[in-house]
Design a protein around this motif. Structure first.
Motif, PDB file in Angstrom:
ATOM      1  N   TRP A  39       0.722  -1.261   0.147  1.00 21.11           N
ATOM      2  CA  TRP A  39      -0.080  -0.005   0.038  1.00 21.11           C
ATOM      3  C   TRP A  39       1.108   1.288   0.164  1.00 21.11           C
ATOM      4  O   TRP A  39       0.633   2.113  -0.685  1.00 21.11           O
ATOM      5  CB  TRP A  39      -1.006  -0.116   1.203  1.00 21.11           C
ATOM      6  CG  TRP A  39      -1.802   1.332   1.150  1.00 21.11           C
ATOM      7  CD1 TRP A  39      -2.787   1.511   0.563  1.00 21.11           C
ATOM      8  CD2 TRP A  39      -1.442   2.376   2.117  1.00 21.11           C
ATOM      9  NE1 TRP A  39      -3.387   2.774   0.720  1.00 21.11           N
ATOM     10  CE2 TRP A  39      -2.482   3.277   1.738  1.00 21.11           C
ATOM     11  CE3 TRP A  39      -0.627   2.696   3.053  1.00 21.11           C
ATOM     12  CZ2 TRP A  39      -2.529   4.449   2.415  1.00 21.11           C
ATOM     13  CZ3 TRP A  39      -0.800   4.001   3.503  1.00 21.11           C
ATOM     14  CH2 TRP A  39      -1.650   4.750   3.542  1.00 21.11           C
TER      15      TRP A  39
ATOM     16  N   ARG B 104       0.951   4.034  -3.035  1.00 19.87           N
ATOM     17  CA  ARG B 104       0.635   5.471  -2.704  1.00 19.87           C
ATOM     18  C   ARG B 104       1.849   6.408  -3.146  1.00 19.87           C
ATOM     19  O   ARG B 104       1.771   7.428  -4.029  1.00 19.87           O
ATOM     20  CB  ARG B 104       0.484   5.653  -1.207  1.00 19.87           C
ATOM     21  CG  ARG B 104       0.262   6.988  -0.896  1.00 19.87           C
ATOM     22  CD  ARG B 104       0.157   7.214   0.773  1.00 19.87           C
ATOM     23  NE  ARG B 104       1.645   6.867   1.333  1.00 19.87           N
ATOM     24  CZ  ARG B 104       1.722   6.955   2.509  1.00 19.87           C
ATOM     25  NH1 ARG B 104       0.893   6.934   3.295  1.00 19.87           N
ATOM     26  NH2 ARG B 104       2.862   6.339   2.996  1.00 19.87           N
TER      27      ARG B 104
ATOM     28  N   ASP C 108      -5.135   9.551   0.385  1.00 19.96           N
ATOM     29  CA  ASP C 108      -6.362   8.916   0.415  1.00 19.96           C
ATOM     30  C   ASP C 108      -7.089   8.539  -0.652  1.00 19.96           C
ATOM     31  O   ASP C 108      -7.953   7.686  -0.748  1.00 19.96           O
ATOM     32  CB  ASP C 108      -7.268   9.660   1.494  1.00 19.96           C
ATOM     33  CG  ASP C 108      -6.751   9.631   2.853  1.00 19.96           C
ATOM     34  OD1 ASP C 108      -5.716   8.975   2.997  1.00 19.96           O
ATOM     35  OD2 ASP C 108      -7.167  10.690   3.635  1.00 19.96           O
TER      36      ASP C 108
ATOM     37  N   ALA D 167      -5.822   3.485  -3.783  1.00 18.01           N
ATOM     38  CA  ALA D 167      -6.240   2.126  -3.327  1.00 18.01           C
ATOM     39  C   ALA D 167      -5.887   1.087  -4.167  1.00 18.01           C
ATOM     40  O   ALA D 167      -5.658   1.110  -5.348  1.00 18.01           O
ATOM     41  CB  ALA D 167      -7.897   2.047  -3.188  1.00 18.01           C
TER      42      ALA D 167
ATOM     43  N   CYS E 101      -5.887  -2.826  -5.571  1.00 16.82           N
ATOM     44  CA  CYS E 101      -6.931  -3.458  -5.934  1.00 16.82           C
ATOM     45  C   CYS E 101      -6.402  -5.024  -5.414  1.00 16.82           C
ATOM     46  O   CYS E 101      -5.763  -5.933  -6.166  1.00 16.82           O
ATOM     47  CB  CYS E 101      -6.957  -3.935  -7.425  1.00 16.82           C
ATOM     48  SG  CYS E 101      -7.352  -2.204  -8.250  1.00 16.82           S
ATOM     49  N   TRP E 102      -6.896  -5.267  -4.243  1.00 11.61           N
ATOM     50  CA  TRP E 102      -6.120  -6.444  -3.560  1.00 11.61           C
ATOM     51  C   TRP E 102      -6.597  -7.917  -4.189  1.00 11.61           C
ATOM     52  O   TRP E 102      -5.851  -8.813  -4.045  1.00 11.61           O
ATOM     53  CB  TRP E 102      -6.504  -6.499  -1.891  1.00 11.61           C
ATOM     54  CG  TRP E 102      -6.273  -5.222  -1.219  1.00 11.61           C
ATOM     55  CD1 TRP E 102      -6.941  -4.228  -0.778  1.00 11.61           C
ATOM     56  CD2 TRP E 102      -4.653  -5.217  -0.691  1.00 11.61           C
ATOM     57  NE1 TRP E 102      -5.948  -3.195  -0.169  1.00 11.61           N
ATOM     58  CE2 TRP E 102      -4.858  -3.826  -0.243  1.00 11.61           C
ATOM     59  CE3 TRP E 102      -3.538  -5.840  -0.779  1.00 11.61           C
ATOM     60  CZ2 TRP E 102      -3.302  -3.240   0.468  1.00 11.61           C
ATOM     61  CZ3 TRP E 102      -2.329  -5.365  -0.400  1.00 11.61           C
ATOM     62  CH2 TRP E 102      -2.280  -4.133   0.059  1.00 11.61           C
TER      63      TRP E 102
ATOM     64  N   LEU F 277      -2.967  -1.150   7.836  1.00  6.09           N
ATOM     65  CA  LEU F 277      -3.517  -0.516   6.693  1.00  6.09           C
ATOM     66  C   LEU F 277      -4.446   0.459   7.146  1.00  6.09           C
ATOM     67  O   LEU F 277      -4.845   0.409   8.234  1.00  6.09           O
ATOM     68  CB  LEU F 277      -4.370  -1.580   5.782  1.00  6.09           C
ATOM     69  CG  LEU F 277      -3.668  -2.635   4.839  1.00  6.09           C
ATOM     70  CD1 LEU F 277      -4.428  -3.395   4.282  1.00  6.09           C
ATOM     71  CD2 LEU F 277      -2.761  -1.575   3.966  1.00  6.09           C
TER      72      LEU F 277
ATOM     73  N   GLU G  67      -8.792   0.958   3.747  1.00  6.75           N
ATOM     74  CA  GLU G  67      -8.429  -0.229   3.129  1.00  6.75           C
ATOM     75  C   GLU G  67      -8.639  -1.477   3.804  1.00  6.75           C
ATOM     76  O   GLU G  67      -8.214  -2.493   3.720  1.00  6.75           O
ATOM     77  CB  GLU G  67      -6.654  -0.164   2.923  1.00  6.75           C
ATOM     78  CG  GLU G  67      -6.461   0.742   1.705  1.00  6.75           C
ATOM     79  CD  GLU G  67      -6.655   0.345   0.427  1.00  6.75           C
ATOM     80  OE1 GLU G  67      -6.176  -0.805   0.137  1.00  6.75           O
ATOM     81  OE2 GLU G  67      -7.096   1.145  -0.348  1.00  6.75           O
ATOM     82  N   GLN G  68      -9.593  -1.361   4.951  1.00  8.83           N
ATOM     83  CA  GLN G  68      -9.814  -2.721   5.903  1.00  8.83           C
ATOM     84  C   GLN G  68     -10.415  -3.827   5.127  1.00  8.83           C
ATOM     85  O   GLN G  68     -10.480  -4.758   5.625  1.00  8.83           O
ATOM     86  CB  GLN G  68     -10.491  -1.902   6.829  1.00  8.83           C
ATOM     87  CG  GLN G  68     -11.894  -1.487   6.670  1.00  8.83           C
ATOM     88  CD  GLN G  68     -12.575  -1.080   8.130  1.00  8.83           C
ATOM     89  OE1 GLN G  68     -12.219  -1.192   9.053  1.00  8.83           O
ATOM     90  NE2 GLN G  68     -13.799  -0.297   7.830  1.00  8.83           N
TER      91      GLN G  68
ATOM     92  N   ALA H   2      -9.287  -5.234   2.859  1.00  8.65           N
ATOM     93  CA  ALA H   2      -8.384  -6.250   2.649  1.00  8.65           C
ATOM     94  C   ALA H   2      -8.230  -7.432   3.228  1.00  8.65           C
ATOM     95  O   ALA H   2      -8.163  -8.654   2.624  1.00  8.65           O
ATOM     96  CB  ALA H   2      -7.068  -5.396   2.500  1.00  8.65           C
TER      97      ALA H   2
ATOM     98  N   CYS I  29     -10.827  -0.212  -9.453  1.00 14.96           N
ATOM     99  CA  CYS I  29     -10.135  -1.474  -9.848  1.00 14.96           C
ATOM    100  C   CYS I  29     -10.702  -2.580 -10.804  1.00 14.96           C
ATOM    101  O   CYS I  29     -10.361  -3.685 -11.235  1.00 14.96           O
ATOM    102  CB  CYS I  29     -10.464  -2.251  -8.440  1.00 14.96           C
ATOM    103  SG  CYS I  29      -9.154  -1.720  -7.207  1.00 14.96           S
TER     104      CYS I  29
ATOM    105  N   ARG J   4     -12.042   2.799  -5.506  1.00 12.64           N
ATOM    106  CA  ARG J   4     -12.211   1.271  -5.743  1.00 12.64           C
ATOM    107  C   ARG J   4     -13.335   1.012  -6.761  1.00 12.64           C
ATOM    108  O   ARG J   4     -14.256   0.823  -6.661  1.00 12.64           O
ATOM    109  CB  ARG J   4     -12.258   0.336  -4.451  1.00 12.64           C
ATOM    110  CG  ARG J   4     -11.069   0.281  -3.797  1.00 12.64           C
ATOM    111  CD  ARG J   4     -11.331  -0.468  -2.500  1.00 12.64           C
ATOM    112  NE  ARG J   4     -12.053   0.325  -1.479  1.00 12.64           N
ATOM    113  CZ  ARG J   4     -11.667   1.484  -0.819  1.00 12.64           C
ATOM    114  NH1 ARG J   4     -10.330   1.667  -0.991  1.00 12.64           N
ATOM    115  NH2 ARG J   4     -12.398   2.272   0.215  1.00 12.64           N
TER     116      ARG J   4
END
Length: 204
Positions: A19, A23, A36, A39, A41-42, A65, A69-70, A72, A195, A204
């Motif tokens: 991450w 960034r 912020d 993001a 794309c997990w 994170l 981003e939680q 993830a 994403c 996202r």
């Protein structure tokens, strides 16, 4: 992304370094001036790395994170990853080298190595760069290499530490894969792309 072979895979995601690197790259490319708005794309990254699920024996995802981003954690859990060491923090970049995560990785790697036979590959996704810094993961990588494992390092180029690159350049069975060529597929920026790969007002 991960080299295709008959090896059994043992995958470790350092989500914070991925991450932080995404960034930094987005900012350096001028895609945004607001952290912020970036993001990762997990799910896409997870699938890119874990291409042969039937051969994967261990899956771990950990680090810190930001709250945005939680999700993830859910992405990794849905892929059968142990995400107990993945946490949300107000300022993940300030604690990205948390000793407990480094120790957890080292312990898990040594346990996997000692408990496995045959051909095995250790896959680290992320690193603890920047590239000029020493790596706290070197010990785990060397432990695996000394016992006949191969090691694969998957990260943004600027975040593969000099220690880990040295392993790859010393004739060891160690391979570095840089994510940078796939940056636009793996990183969303609010107002630029999502994403899904389409222009979007959301990151996202």
């Amino acid at each position: 992304m991960v080299q295709r072979s008959e090896d059994r895979l043992h995958i470790f995601f350092d989500v914070t370094s991925i991450w932080v690197g995404a960034r930094a790259i987005a900012l350096s490319r001028g895609e945004t001036r607001v952290e912020d708005e970036v993001a990762v794309c997990w799910d896409r990254l997870r699938r890119l790395v874990d291409t042969t699920p039937s051969r994967t024996r261990n899956r771990f995802a950990g680090g810190y994170l930001p709250a945005a981003e939680q999700h993830a954690a859910d992405v990794f859990r849905s892929g059968s990853y142990d995400a107990r060491s993945l946490h949300v923090a107000e300022d993940p970049s300030a604690i990205r080298s948390a000793d407990f995560w480094d120790g957890f990785v080292d312990l898990c790697v040594r346990g996997a190595v000692e408990g496995s036979t045959g051909k095995n590959r250790l896959v680290f996704v992320g690193s603890d760069g920047p590239a000029t810094d020493p790596s706290s993961y070197r010990g785990a990588c060397e432990f695996a290499l000394e016992r006949g494992w191969s090691v694969e390092l998957v990260s943004w180029g600027a975040f593969v530490s000099r220690d880990l690159r040295a392993l790859a350049h010393n004739g060891r069975v160690c391979h570095v894969v840089e994510l940078d060529p796939k940056f636009e597929q793996l990183v969303a920026v609010r107002g630029l792309r999502s994403c899904s790969g389409q222009p979007s007002g959301e990151a996202r």
